[in-house]
Design an enzyme around this catalytic site. Sequence first.
Site, mmCIF file in Angstrom:
data_model
loop_
_atom_site.group_PDB
_atom_site.id
_atom_site.type_symbol
_atom_site.label_atom_id
_atom_site.label_comp_id
_atom_site.label_asym_id
_atom_site.label_seq_id
_atom_site.Cartn_x
_atom_site.Cartn_y
_atom_site.Cartn_z
ATOM 1 N N GLU A 32 -17.382 34.924 -71.790
ATOM 2 C CA GLU A 32 -16.696 34.641 -70.517
ATOM 3 C C GLU A 32 -16.210 35.976 -69.952
ATOM 4 O O GLU A 32 -15.238 36.549 -70.430
ATOM 5 C CB GLU A 32 -15.512 33.691 -70.745
ATOM 6 C CG GLU A 32 -14.731 33.390 -69.483
ATOM 7 C CD GLU A 32 -13.372 32.754 -69.769
ATOM 8 O OE1 GLU A 32 -12.397 33.102 -69.056
ATOM 9 O OE2 GLU A 32 -13.277 31.918 -70.695
ATOM 10 N N LYS A 86 -9.819 23.598 -69.755
ATOM 11 C CA LYS A 86 -9.289 24.734 -70.519
ATOM 12 C C LYS A 86 -7.783 24.535 -70.660
ATOM 13 O O LYS A 86 -7.070 24.514 -69.662
ATOM 14 C CB LYS A 86 -9.592 26.040 -69.775
ATOM 15 C CG LYS A 86 -8.976 27.257 -70.441
ATOM 16 C CD LYS A 86 -9.452 28.541 -69.796
ATOM 17 C CE LYS A 86 -8.359 29.224 -69.045
ATOM 18 N NZ LYS A 86 -8.624 30.637 -68.771
#
Length: 215
Positions: free
Chosen positions: A43, A134
């Site tokens: 990421e 998340k």
Amino acid sequence: MKKIEILQRLEKAGVIAVVRRKTKEEALQASQAIVKGGMHGLELTFTVPQADEVIRELSEAYQDSPEVVVGAGTVLDAVTARLAIMAGADYIVSPTFDQETAEICNLYQIPYLPGCMTITEMKQALKSGVDIIKLFPGSAYGPSIIPAFKAPLPQLNIMPTGGVSLDNMADWFEAGVITVGVGGNLLAPAATGDFEKVTEVAAQYMTKFHEIKGH
């Protein structure tokens, strides 16, 4: 189905490296060191200078390695999300939920992983087509919160980020998360240019993940 295939790759990757560095070159080196250690989830945060270029270069470098999944992090708006998607990002991660970003990701069939802290935010995200939430920052809660969130929303797929370590990773997975995000302690050696140590720590995380999953 592109989106489903990416989600399956994220789940298989298990541990997602959150790459925040001060230069484009450092971000590329750190990412390569992480993949070398067997960690396949990347990421790249948009706090990295020329983040879209880093994403493009990594996507091209690993296009023949389907297990490697490259996403964009710290995406604050739909404009940045589209920029990342055009650069080749497989998925988009935000620190907060943003409706317009959810819509642009849906348009391109790209998974959107927004940061949520409350059941209200999580419900809103689910209604907007989000597949993985998340939990950020995970350190604010700890693994014991996962069953509490999943009691009213059993369909939740949660990825805690912030506060996940080698010591507590098993606790998070046992609590029912789908994948975890790690950053600080994984990338600490990169600050002194010790990328071999980054590879070593990435390998430790993956060894632990395979132990937890029993494969």
